[in-house]
Design a protein around this motif. Structure first.
Motif, PDB file in Angstrom:
ATOM      1  N   THR A 131      45.388  32.206  24.943  1.00 42.37           N
ATOM      2  CA  THR A 131      45.006  33.153  25.993  1.00 42.37           C
ATOM      3  C   THR A 131      46.166  33.595  26.878  1.00 42.37           C
ATOM      4  OG1 THR A 131      44.234  31.282  27.294  1.00 42.37           O
ATOM      5  CG2 THR A 131      42.568  32.552  26.131  1.00 42.37           C
ATOM      6  N   LEU A 132      47.278  32.859  26.855  1.00 37.47           N
ATOM      7  CA  LEU A 132      48.433  33.276  27.659  1.00 37.47           C
ATOM      8  C   LEU A 132      48.951  34.655  27.256  1.00 37.47           C
ATOM      9  CD1 LEU A 132      50.630  30.079  28.009  1.00 37.47           C
ATOM     10  CD2 LEU A 132      49.441  31.341  29.818  1.00 37.47           C
ATOM     11  N   GLU A 133      48.657  35.081  26.053  1.00 39.88           N
ATOM     12  CA  GLU A 133      49.111  36.402  25.606  1.00 39.88           C
ATOM     13  C   GLU A 133      47.956  37.389  25.451  1.00 39.88           C
ATOM     14  OE1 GLU A 133      51.689  36.041  22.221  1.00 39.88           O
ATOM     15  OE2 GLU A 133      53.268  35.102  23.423  1.00 39.88           O
ATOM     16  N   MET A 134      46.819  37.059  26.041  1.00 38.14           N
ATOM     17  CA  MET A 134      45.673  37.970  25.941  1.00 38.14           C
ATOM     18  C   MET A 134      45.527  38.764  27.230  1.00 38.14           C
ATOM     19  SD  MET A 134      44.306  37.095  23.081  1.00 38.14           S
ATOM     20  CE  MET A 134      44.094  35.644  22.072  1.00 38.14           C
ATOM     21  N   PHE A 135      45.330  40.040  27.059  1.00 36.82           N
ATOM     22  CA  PHE A 135      45.099  40.909  28.214  1.00 36.82           C
ATOM     23  C   PHE A 135      43.861  41.763  27.987  1.00 36.82           C
ATOM     24  CE2 PHE A 135      49.353  39.528  28.791  1.00 36.82           C
ATOM     25  CZ  PHE A 135      49.550  39.517  30.167  1.00 36.82           C
ATOM     26  N   VAL A 136      43.294  42.171  29.120  1.00 37.74           N
ATOM     27  CA  VAL A 136      42.167  43.091  29.104  1.00 37.74           C
ATOM     28  C   VAL A 136      42.689  44.388  29.689  1.00 37.74           C
ATOM     29  CG1 VAL A 136      40.145  43.594  30.544  1.00 37.74           C
ATOM     30  CG2 VAL A 136      40.247  41.453  29.259  1.00 37.74           C
ATOM     31  N   MET A 137      42.304  45.540  29.122  1.00 36.53           N
ATOM     32  CA  MET A 137      42.611  46.792  29.818  1.00 36.53           C
ATOM     33  C   MET A 137      41.304  47.509  30.071  1.00 36.53           C
ATOM     34  SD  MET A 137      45.413  49.727  29.146  1.00 36.53           S
ATOM     35  CE  MET A 137      45.556  51.060  30.347  1.00 36.53           C
ATOM     36  N   THR A 138      41.055  47.814  31.354  1.00 33.24           N
ATOM     37  CA  THR A 138      39.763  48.398  31.717  1.00 33.24           C
ATOM     38  C   THR A 138      39.823  49.917  31.627  1.00 33.24           C
ATOM     39  OG1 THR A 138      40.251  48.688  34.057  1.00 33.24           O
ATOM     40  CG2 THR A 138      39.429  46.526  33.383  1.00 33.24           C
ATOM     41  N   LYS A 139      38.654  50.539  31.686  1.00 33.27           N
ATOM     42  CA  LYS A 139      38.588  52.005  31.658  1.00 33.27           C
ATOM     43  C   LYS A 139      39.292  52.612  32.866  1.00 33.27           C
ATOM     44  CE  LYS A 139      34.360  52.994  31.368  1.00 33.27           C
ATOM     45  NZ  LYS A 139      32.970  52.731  31.146  1.00 33.27           N
ATOM     46  N   GLU A 140      39.279  51.886  33.985  1.00 38.15           N
ATOM     47  CA  GLU A 140      39.945  52.372  35.204  1.00 38.15           C
ATOM     48  C   GLU A 140      41.459  52.212  35.105  1.00 38.15           C
ATOM     49  OE1 GLU A 140      37.525  49.872  35.371  1.00 38.15           O
ATOM     50  OE2 GLU A 140      35.966  51.406  35.540  1.00 38.15           O
ATOM     51  N   GLY A 141      41.943  51.508  34.075  1.00 38.76           N
ATOM     52  CA  GLY A 141      43.374  51.374  33.877  1.00 38.76           C
ATOM     53  C   GLY A 141      44.004  50.100  34.410  1.00 38.76           C
ATOM     54  N   PHE A 142      43.185  49.114  34.705  1.00 39.77           N
ATOM     55  CA  PHE A 142      43.765  47.836  35.141  1.00 39.77           C
ATOM     56  C   PHE A 142      44.094  46.982  33.922  1.00 39.77           C
ATOM     57  CE2 PHE A 142      41.022  49.101  38.777  1.00 39.77           C
ATOM     58  CZ  PHE A 142      42.055  49.308  39.682  1.00 39.77           C
ATOM     59  N   VAL A 143      45.341  46.473  33.902  1.00 45.09           N
ATOM     60  CA  VAL A 143      45.758  45.577  32.823  1.00 45.09           C
ATOM     61  C   VAL A 143      45.690  44.172  33.406  1.00 45.09           C
ATOM     62  CG1 VAL A 143      47.632  44.910  31.277  1.00 45.09           C
ATOM     63  CG2 VAL A 143      47.218  47.335  31.797  1.00 45.09           C
ATOM     64  N   MET A 144      44.678  43.431  33.005  1.00 42.06           N
ATOM     65  CA  MET A 144      44.424  42.149  33.678  1.00 42.06           C
ATOM     66  C   MET A 144      44.340  41.003  32.689  1.00 42.06           C
ATOM     67  SD  MET A 144      40.495  43.076  34.870  1.00 42.06           S
ATOM     68  CE  MET A 144      40.880  43.412  36.539  1.00 42.06           C
ATOM     69  N   THR A 145      44.560  39.805  33.224  1.00 39.68           N
ATOM     70  CA  THR A 145      44.365  38.640  32.377  1.00 39.68           C
ATOM     71  C   THR A 145      43.655  37.541  33.169  1.00 39.68           C
ATOM     72  OG1 THR A 145      45.399  37.106  30.827  1.00 39.68           O
ATOM     73  CG2 THR A 145      46.677  37.681  32.781  1.00 39.68           C
ATOM     74  N   ASP A 146      43.538  36.380  32.545  1.00 46.79           N
ATOM     75  CA  ASP A 146      42.777  35.283  33.126  1.00 46.79           C
ATOM     76  C   ASP A 146      43.235  34.975  34.554  1.00 46.79           C
ATOM     77  OD1 ASP A 146      40.965  33.256  33.299  1.00 46.79           O
ATOM     78  OD2 ASP A 146      42.074  31.845  32.045  1.00 46.79           O
ATOM     79  N   ASP A 147      42.334  34.493  35.374  1.00 45.62           N
ATOM     80  CA  ASP A 147      42.602  34.120  36.761  1.00 45.62           C
ATOM     81  C   ASP A 147      42.833  35.310  37.680  1.00 45.62           C
ATOM     82  OD1 ASP A 147      42.392  31.256  37.070  1.00 45.62           O
ATOM     83  OD2 ASP A 147      44.025  31.148  35.614  1.00 45.62           O
ATOM     84  N   SER A 148      42.322  36.489  37.273  1.00 46.16           N
ATOM     85  CA  SER A 148      42.397  37.669  38.127  1.00 46.16           C
ATOM     86  C   SER A 148      43.826  38.062  38.483  1.00 46.16           C
ATOM     87  CB  SER A 148      41.579  37.453  39.413  1.00 46.16           C
ATOM     88  OG  SER A 148      41.400  38.685  40.053  1.00 46.16           O
ATOM     89  N   ILE A 149      44.666  38.154  37.463  1.00 46.63           N
ATOM     90  CA  ILE A 149      46.002  38.663  37.728  1.00 46.63           C
ATOM     91  C   ILE A 149      46.221  39.958  36.950  1.00 46.63           C
ATOM     92  CG2 ILE A 149      46.943  36.409  38.341  1.00 46.63           C
ATOM     93  CD1 ILE A 149      48.419  36.529  35.701  1.00 46.63           C
ATOM     94  N   CYS A 150      47.016  40.840  37.536  1.00 48.12           N
ATOM     95  CA  CYS A 150      47.140  42.206  37.043  1.00 48.12           C
ATOM     96  C   CYS A 150      48.599  42.629  36.948  1.00 48.12           C
ATOM     97  CB  CYS A 150      46.445  43.162  38.008  1.00 48.12           C
ATOM     98  SG  CYS A 150      44.671  43.273  37.786  1.00 48.12           S
ATOM     99  N   LEU A 151      48.849  43.573  36.051  1.00 44.96           N
ATOM    100  CA  LEU A 151      50.162  44.205  35.941  1.00 44.96           C
ATOM    101  C   LEU A 151      50.302  45.162  37.122  1.00 44.96           C
ATOM    102  CD1 LEU A 151      52.247  43.922  33.665  1.00 44.96           C
ATOM    103  CD2 LEU A 151      51.325  46.025  32.678  1.00 44.96           C
ATOM    104  N   ASP A 152      51.423  45.052  37.845  1.00 40.29           N
ATOM    105  CA  ASP A 152      51.541  45.722  39.136  1.00 40.29           C
ATOM    106  C   ASP A 152      52.938  46.321  39.278  1.00 40.29           C
ATOM    107  OD1 ASP A 152      50.435  45.176  42.359  1.00 40.29           O
ATOM    108  OD2 ASP A 152      52.566  45.551  42.035  1.00 40.29           O
ATOM    109  N   ALA A 153      53.004  47.597  39.700  1.00 39.95           N
ATOM    110  CA  ALA A 153      54.311  48.198  39.970  1.00 39.95           C
ATOM    111  C   ALA A 153      54.242  48.962  41.277  1.00 39.95           C
ATOM    112  CB  ALA A 153      54.717  49.136  38.840  1.00 39.95           C
ATOM    113  N   PRO A 154      55.328  48.941  42.071  1.00 41.03           N
ATOM    114  CA  PRO A 154      55.298  49.601  43.379  1.00 41.03           C
ATOM    115  C   PRO A 154      55.149  51.116  43.238  1.00 41.03           C
ATOM    116  CG  PRO A 154      57.487  48.716  42.898  1.00 41.03           C
ATOM    117  CD  PRO A 154      56.591  48.264  41.800  1.00 41.03           C
ATOM    118  N   GLU A 155      54.535  51.724  44.252  1.00 39.27           N
ATOM    119  CA  GLU A 155      54.333  53.173  44.204  1.00 39.27           C
ATOM    120  C   GLU A 155      55.502  53.902  44.842  1.00 39.27           C
ATOM    121  OE1 GLU A 155      50.376  54.610  45.416  1.00 39.27           O
ATOM    122  OE2 GLU A 155      49.822  52.501  45.494  1.00 39.27           O
ATOM    123  N   THR A 156      56.710  53.729  44.301  1.00 39.24           N
ATOM    124  CA  THR A 156      57.857  54.468  44.833  1.00 39.24           C
ATOM    125  C   THR A 156      58.352  55.400  43.747  1.00 39.24           C
ATOM    126  OG1 THR A 156      59.106  52.519  44.220  1.00 39.24           O
ATOM    127  CG2 THR A 156      58.741  52.882  46.576  1.00 39.24           C
TER     128      THR A 156
END
Ligand code: LR7
Ligand code: MN
Length: 483
Positions: free
Chosen positions: A384-409
């Motif tokens: 599961t360390l390499e498993m991700f979910v991608m939602t229709k809204e575009g969130f790339v998330m994995t176990d324990d509610s963590i997400c791929l995140d980039a600053p809006e600059t």
């Protein structure tokens, strides 16, 4: 003595509105307090009991019921019996003649309780002033609500009372471990508008809650097939939500709990026969197509699932006409990070490096993994360390509610991509283009890229899209259910 204490104690209940809103509750039901214990220390057990006596309105307190789950410590026998007779509140002690575990011990306590409400506490708590009125008020207004206090922390070294972080609700991860996360959407907004209002929580921690006594039995009390420790909190949370009730936290009620680093007692039969069996029962009865997801990625419970007889719980689920786990995820916990039928679930592989996105193993606050987003050689096995979910809204998330995140600059230095707690913000939204294989950051319209293809461990960045292979990603689905 305790009258004096009442005047001098600080109000942990620090929202001044709480103190005014819940000064008393004369029309609230009376509650029995049920405390189960196995080999608990004298001081912590009595701290719990005295805090109940000192800080509960007498008109709301029916009785205290202590259930001794086959403790061996001598002071918990006759000395405790003698001590309890001196208490100013009716206090009964029940004893199980062999170790039955907290679930069955609570059932025995509940069976002799006469209060209109049952309030369960662990045996190492401290109730603060005003803790009970907000809980009983919720049940007075809605008998189908199961309600918990905010759980503060009692330090296990100094025994100091420490306020815990407030903006939390309870849920669970892919291994069915209970976790605190920051609530999303409407529940968070509700908290910010009025921090005294009870709010919904997908799950409860399990040890500290009030429930209408008749409702407790109407809803199937506890799963009697569960032993010793674990899983009963999720079982009850799923059952209450899916079968028509609600689980809430009343933030004006605060109770401290000693969080211990390790379990102080044995698990008779081992963790396989106890915790894993309990969790297997939760998954088998309540999780529908996610039952399979749980067992695919949790070998130990999978190995013993066939030993479980769950027919009476399935019968209960039918009789109560309970809704599906899909309904629960969509309606009670829409911010969840489990796979669903309309979400991608699997590996995210970079074309240039041929490595996969991984969940970092460093931990931040609330024990959630945080760090730079990095790649590692793809593991063939379904880890599961390499498993991700991608939602229709575009969130790339994995176990324990963590997400791929980039600053809006939009301009400025190269932006490093991080993995952090999901918060529903725009900066965590991505869009995947199936033909170009680009993963674009929605607000910046930049592409997810490897910073240096020769040293992939340095992490990911967002760059102007350029069609290079380092910006191409393959979303490799992994099956997660039997459908
Ligand atoms: O065999 C046993 N018999 C018992 O009587 C094992 C335990 N117990 C008693 C024990 O003495 C204690 O009073 O049961 C109570 C709970 O056991 P803990 O304190 O070891 O559990 P915990 O605090 O580590 O675990 C949490 O999850 C459990 C899952 O089964 C129970 O639901 C606990 O009540 C629960 N505790 C809380 O919710 C407190 C807040 C923790 C958080 C987050
Ligand atoms: Mn505990």
């Amino acid at each position: 003595m305790f009258e004096e204490e009442k005047k001098e104690l600080p109000l942990y209940n620090f929202h001044y509105r709480c103190t005014h809103l819940f000064r008393e509750c004369k029309d609230c039901p009376k509650t029995s307090i049920i405390i189960v214990f196995h080999n608990e220390a004298w001081s912590t057990l009595l701290r719990t009991v005295w805090s109940v006596i000192n800080r509960s309105p007498m008109e709301n307190l029916e009785e205290i019921i202590l259930v001794d789950d086959a403790s061996q410590r001598e002071y918990l026998k006759k000395p405790l019996d003698d001590y309890v007779k001196t208490l100013p509140v009716s206090t009964k002690i029940l004893r199980t003649n062999k170790r039955v575990g907290l679930i069955q011990a609570r059932l025995r306590g509940a069976a002799i309780a006469t209060g209109e409400v049952l309030t369960f506490l662990d045996a190492h708590c401290e109730c603060t002033r005003g803790w009970l009125e907000p809980l009983l008020t919720v049940i007075r207004d809605d008998r189908t609500a199961v309600v918990c206090p905010i759980i503060d922390i009692i330090n296990d070294q100094t025994f100091a009372y420490i306020k815990s972080f407030e903006l939390h609700w309870g849920a669970f991860n892919w291994n069915l471990q209970f976790r605190w996360y920051t609530p999303g959407g409407s529940q968070l907004v509700k908290r910010q508008i009025d921090p005294t209002l009870p709010f919904n929580t997908p799950a409860m921690a399990g040890g500290l809650f009030s429930i209408d006594r008749k409702y407790f039995y109407e809803m199937g009390s506890y799963d009697e097939g569960m032993t010793i420790w674990g899983g009963e909190n999720l079982e009850m949370s799923f059952r209450i939500w899916m079968c028509g009730g609600k689980v809430q936290i009343a933030p004006c009620s605060r109770v401290g709990h000693i969080f211990r680093k390790a379990s102080p007692y044995t698990f008779p039969g081992g963790i396989k026969k106890t915790l894993y069996a309990n969790l297997a029962r939760v998954a088998l009865v309540w999780m529908d197509e996610w039952t399979d997801f749980y067992f695919r990625f949790n070998e130990a419970p999978n190995a013993i699932k066939h030993e479980q007889n769950i027919s009476s719980r399935l019968q209960l689920k039918k009789e109560l006409k309970c809704k599906s786990f899909e309904w629960y995820l969509e309606n009670v916990w829409p911010e969840h990070f489990f796979p669903t039928r309309n979400r991608f679930f699997g590996h995210i592989r970079n074309v240039a490096v041929d490595w996969c996105l991984v969940k970092p193993d460093t931990k931040g606050i609330s024990n959630q993994p945080v760090g730079l987003a990095t790649l590692e050689p793809c593991i063939k096995r379904n880890v599961t360390l390499e498993m991700f979910v991608m939602t229709k809204e575009g969130f790339v998330m994995t176990d324990d509610s963590i997400c791929l995140d980039a600053p809006e600059t939009k301009s400025g230095p190269v932006a490093k991509v991080r993995i952090m707690a999901c918060n529903g913000a725009e900066r965590q939204r991505w869009s995947y283009n199936n033909s170009t294989k680009e993963l674009r950051h929605v607000t910046n319209q930049k592409c997810l890229d490897v910073s240096d293809s020769s040293k992939s461990s340095e992490g990911l960045i967002i760059e102007d899209c350029n069609g290079e292979e380092s910006q191409k990603w393959i979303l490799e689905p992994v099956p997660w259910n039997n459908y």
